[in-house]
Design an enzyme around this catalytic site. Structure first.
Site, mmCIF file in Angstrom:
data_model
loop_
_atom_site.group_PDB
_atom_site.id
_atom_site.type_symbol
_atom_site.label_atom_id
_atom_site.label_comp_id
_atom_site.label_asym_id
_atom_site.label_seq_id
_atom_site.Cartn_x
_atom_site.Cartn_y
_atom_site.Cartn_z
ATOM 1 N N GLU A 181 -6.453 -12.218 -11.763
ATOM 2 C CA GLU A 181 -6.787 -13.125 -12.871
ATOM 3 C C GLU A 181 -5.711 -14.191 -13.050
ATOM 4 O OE1 GLU A 181 -7.362 -9.899 -12.821
ATOM 5 O OE2 GLU A 181 -9.548 -10.045 -12.996
ATOM 6 N N SER A 232 -0.267 -2.538 -5.803
ATOM 7 C CA SER A 232 0.804 -1.536 -5.882
ATOM 8 C C SER A 232 0.302 -0.154 -5.456
ATOM 9 C CB SER A 232 1.358 -1.480 -7.304
ATOM 10 O OG SER A 232 0.334 -1.114 -8.195
ATOM 11 N N GLU A 253 -3.847 -1.535 1.181
ATOM 12 C CA GLU A 253 -2.618 -2.259 1.557
ATOM 13 C C GLU A 253 -1.711 -2.214 0.342
ATOM 14 O OE1 GLU A 253 -1.932 -3.460 4.399
ATOM 15 O OE2 GLU A 253 -3.877 -3.577 5.376
ATOM 16 N N LEU A 254 -0.696 -1.334 0.359
ATOM 17 C CA LEU A 254 0.052 -1.069 -0.879
ATOM 18 C C LEU A 254 1.499 -1.547 -0.773
ATOM 19 C CD1 LEU A 254 -1.627 2.401 -1.494
ATOM 20 C CD2 LEU A 254 -2.394 0.127 -2.207
ATOM 21 N N CYS A 287 4.878 -7.953 0.192
ATOM 22 C CA CYS A 287 4.982 -6.501 0.419
ATOM 23 C C CYS A 287 5.834 -6.183 1.642
ATOM 24 C CB CYS A 287 3.594 -5.884 0.521
ATOM 25 S SG CYS A 287 2.526 -6.742 1.657
ATOM 26 N N GLU A 384 10.139 -0.386 -5.253
ATOM 27 C CA GLU A 384 9.935 -1.722 -4.681
ATOM 28 C C GLU A 384 10.339 -2.796 -5.694
ATOM 29 O OE1 GLU A 384 5.800 -2.695 -4.154
ATOM 30 O OE2 GLU A 384 6.273 -4.029 -2.489
HETATM 31 P P1 NAD Z 1 -0.040 -3.978 -11.011
HETATM 32 O O1 NAD Z 1 0.170 -2.715 -10.283
HETATM 33 O O2 NAD Z 1 -0.508 -3.913 -12.427
HETATM 34 O O3 NAD Z 1 -1.120 -4.889 -10.256
HETATM 35 C C1 NAD Z 1 -1.110 -5.119 -8.864
HETATM 36 C C2 NAD Z 1 -2.479 -5.728 -8.515
HETATM 37 O O4 NAD Z 1 -3.489 -4.760 -8.746
HETATM 38 C C3 NAD Z 1 -2.868 -6.925 -9.393
HETATM 39 O O5 NAD Z 1 -3.501 -7.865 -8.591
HETATM 40 C C4 NAD Z 1 -3.830 -6.343 -10.423
HETATM 41 O O6 NAD Z 1 -4.797 -7.289 -10.845
HETATM 42 C C5 NAD Z 1 -4.492 -5.237 -9.659
HETATM 43 N N1 NAD Z 1 -4.880 -4.115 -10.492
HETATM 44 C C6 NAD Z 1 -4.136 -3.484 -11.425
HETATM 45 N N2 NAD Z 1 -4.822 -2.463 -11.974
HETATM 46 C C7 NAD Z 1 -6.039 -2.456 -11.371
HETATM 47 C C8 NAD Z 1 -7.197 -1.640 -11.492
HETATM 48 N N3 NAD Z 1 -7.239 -0.586 -12.330
HETATM 49 N N4 NAD Z 1 -8.275 -1.926 -10.723
HETATM 50 C C9 NAD Z 1 -8.242 -2.967 -9.848
HETATM 51 N N5 NAD Z 1 -7.169 -3.763 -9.677
HETATM 52 C C10 NAD Z 1 -6.087 -3.517 -10.431
HETATM 53 O O7 NAD Z 1 1.305 -4.758 -10.947
HETATM 54 P P2 NAD Z 1 1.706 -6.279 -11.046
HETATM 55 O O8 NAD Z 1 2.723 -6.401 -12.125
HETATM 56 O O9 NAD Z 1 0.557 -7.233 -11.061
HETATM 57 O O10 NAD Z 1 2.413 -6.422 -9.638
HETATM 58 C C11 NAD Z 1 3.643 -5.776 -9.417
HETATM 59 C C12 NAD Z 1 3.573 -4.709 -8.380
HETATM 60 O O11 NAD Z 1 2.381 -4.774 -7.618
HETATM 61 C C13 NAD Z 1 4.687 -4.953 -7.388
HETATM 62 O O12 NAD Z 1 5.799 -4.193 -7.738
HETATM 63 C C14 NAD Z 1 4.110 -4.569 -6.082
HETATM 64 O O13 NAD Z 1 4.395 -3.209 -5.838
HETATM 65 C C15 NAD Z 1 2.653 -4.642 -6.236
HETATM 66 N N6 NAD Z 1 2.013 -5.739 -5.509
HETATM 67 C C16 NAD Z 1 1.824 -5.541 -4.199
HETATM 68 C C17 NAD Z 1 1.221 -6.533 -3.463
HETATM 69 C C18 NAD Z 1 0.992 -6.377 -1.990
HETATM 70 O O14 NAD Z 1 0.816 -7.368 -1.305
HETATM 71 N N7 NAD Z 1 0.928 -5.149 -1.467
HETATM 72 C C19 NAD Z 1 0.845 -7.711 -4.083
HETATM 73 C C20 NAD Z 1 1.066 -7.868 -5.459
HETATM 74 C C21 NAD Z 1 1.639 -6.844 -6.170
#
Ligand code: NAD
Length: 486
Positions: A181, A232, A253-254, A287, A384
């Protein structure tokens, strides 16, 4: 109010662009200025049901289109993405913050991903296996898995959707995607290119809203046969549990926490340059970004000095300004995370060699940061950090450093630098990671598999494996039947 050149935001369901009228909306902000860029419509439960119906019908239509014709539409979309790369890049920088040149290059690379999967979709080969029965043919055929639910994050708001969409569409699947979003417009521009290229209505649907509500609604539906998530590890585990109820196939892909091992015989200039570029690209919100630097005792201080010189030379600022090498962090949560990780490490005795602080109080700017001699118990050595933060430890022996590198539950990427052929071979085998760069930093390309092991997930995107994730394998045994041959 819409900011100039930032497009109006929509849902895209059944081939219709749907605005915020009659729906709630969420603000989208510019991480460099804190300005509100636009209002993002939130999908209602009825919208989600409409997207599921559209995806079910879209799958029926799209799987019947020949792989050849599917490829033509994907090639056309790729050409449009290339033509529009400057605009798509601009939108991406506005909402995500990275430097404009990086965003434009990313948009062009997205076109390459679509081209590659257009080709690969025509090569979803099966095989014929010899039977032990006379005149029986054992056919192994590949079929699209079905409608896909895809969830993508904000760090690569066009690349990550491209990997999922290009492979799924090339395989013959329909898709409902929920991009982040915080960064919706870049992905919507890719979808516009696919729509303009002639993708049939309903094959691709885009929804936004409250992530947990949307994922629960979509994953519970029997229409969805594949879940592809990037984000994540914590959220990936949660979504995997939801998917288990219908035994839905998943690609995850985490997170990662990449170790970098620099041996005493490495080319230090090359290693410092490659790793600094990689570390601070996209402000470290990648990541596979290199993070835990294990430096041989003999070269620790020299490597830190060279790496820090490069870090301090990077211009940090609004990604739209010329010469900026690192933009803001994508959201205030990352600023809080940097403060907390660095505070904790320094309290435990780490040395802050460079950076370590926020820049200004508008936008989410953070100085490229290097922490040396960080104790293993520090949070940043275990969780991370996902930001512009490099941390170091010293080592003396091969076995000892491999054990440290493999210590965490993550297993996404790992890097090593050495001049020894024997060490190149040994370290490539010893590191527990889905991707390993040795004297090399670039691990992404449409042709190569991208994915992790351990708690970094499973399945690959990119490479022939990327297509495979959206295919079922079916075995058909054809007997000769009752008819005589003549
Ligand atoms: P977050 O864990 O809340 O969200 C990560 C992503 O997951 C976001 O795009 C969010 O919209 C989505 N998400 C969250 N809860 C969800 C749900 N219940 N259902 C579907 N999608 C959901 O954390 P954040 O603050 O947005 O990002 C920080 C952490 O996320 C980082 O520390 C990193 O570990 C991880 N991250 C990883 C990648 C990657 O490329 N692997 C990319 C972005 C974030």
């Amino acid at each position: 109010m819409q900011a100039e050149s930032y497009p109006a935001l929509h849902l895209f369901i059944g081939g219709e662009w749907l605005g915020a009228e009659g729906r709630d909306s969420l603000p989208v902000t510019d991480p460099a200025t804190d300005a509100v860029l636009g209002a993002l419509p939130v999908a209602t439960p009825a919208d989600l049901d409409a997207a599921l119906d559209a995806a079910a019908e879209g799958f029926r239509v799209w799987r019947a289109v020949s792989a050849f014709e599917r490829a033509r539409i994907l090639y056309r979309a790729a050409d449009l993405m290339r033509e529009r790369a400057r605009h798509i890049g601009h939108v991406t920088t506005l909402e995500q913050g990275k430097p404009l040149s990086d965003s434009v290059a990313e948009a062009e690379a997205c076109a390459d991903i679509f081209d590659w999967f257009a080709e690969e979709g025509r090569r979803a080969y099966g095989r014929i296996v010899p039977s032990k029965f006379p005149r029986v043919r054992n056919l192994v055929v590949k079929e699209p898995v079905g409608p896909v639910a895809a969830f993508t994050p904000w760090n690569f708001p066009i690349t990550i959707p491209s990997r999922k969409l290009a492979a799924a569409l090339a395989a013959g699947c329909s898709v409902i995607i929920k991009p982040a979003e915080e960064t919706p417009a870049g992905c919507l521009e890719l979808v516009r290119a696919l729509d303009d290229a002639g993708l049939p209505k309903g094959v691709l649907n885009v929804v936004f809203g409250h992530p947990a509500q949307i994922s629960e609604h979509l994953i519970a539906s029997p229409v969805i046969r594949k879940l592809s998530f990037t984000g994540s590890t914590a959220v990936g585990k949660h979504l995997s549990r939801l998917a288990a109820d219908n035994l839905t196939k998943t690609t995850m892909e985490l997170g990662g926490h990449a170790p970098v091992i620099v041996f005493d015989d490495a080319d230090l200039d090359q290693a410092a340059m490659m790793m600094a570029r990689s570390k601070f690209r996209n402000a470290g919100q990648i990541c596979i970004t290199p993070t835990r630097f294990y430096l041989h005792d003999a070269i620790h201080d020299e490597f830190v000095a060279r790496f820090t010189r490069i870090a301090e030379g990077l211009k940090v600022g609004n990604g739209l300004e010329a010469g900026v090498a690192m933009g803001p962090l994508a959201n205030p949560r990352r600023v809080e995370a940097m403060e907390s990780f660095i505070g904790d490490a320094c309290e435990r005795g780490a040395a802050c060699v460079s950076g370590g602080a926020r820049i200004g109080n508008v936008g989410n700017f953070w100085r490229p940061t290097v922490l040396a001699d960080v104790p293993t118990e520090a949070r940043v050595m275990n969780e991370e950090p996902f930001g512009p933060l490099a941390v170091t430890q010293r080592f003396a022996r091969f076995d000892e450093v491999v054990e440290q590198a493999n210590r965490l539950p993550y297993g996404l990427s790992a890097y090593a630098f050495t001049g020894s052929a024997a060490r190149i071979a040994a370290v490539g085998e010893a590191l527990e990671a889905g991707m390993v760069g040795i004297n090399h930093a670039i691990l992404t390309g449409p042709e190569t598999p991208f994915g992790g092991i351990k708690e970094s997930g499973h399945g690959s995107e990119g490479g022939i494996e990327g297509l495979e994730g959206f295919l079922n394998t079916k075995y058909i045994a054809e007997g000769p039947g009752p008819a005589a041959l003549d």
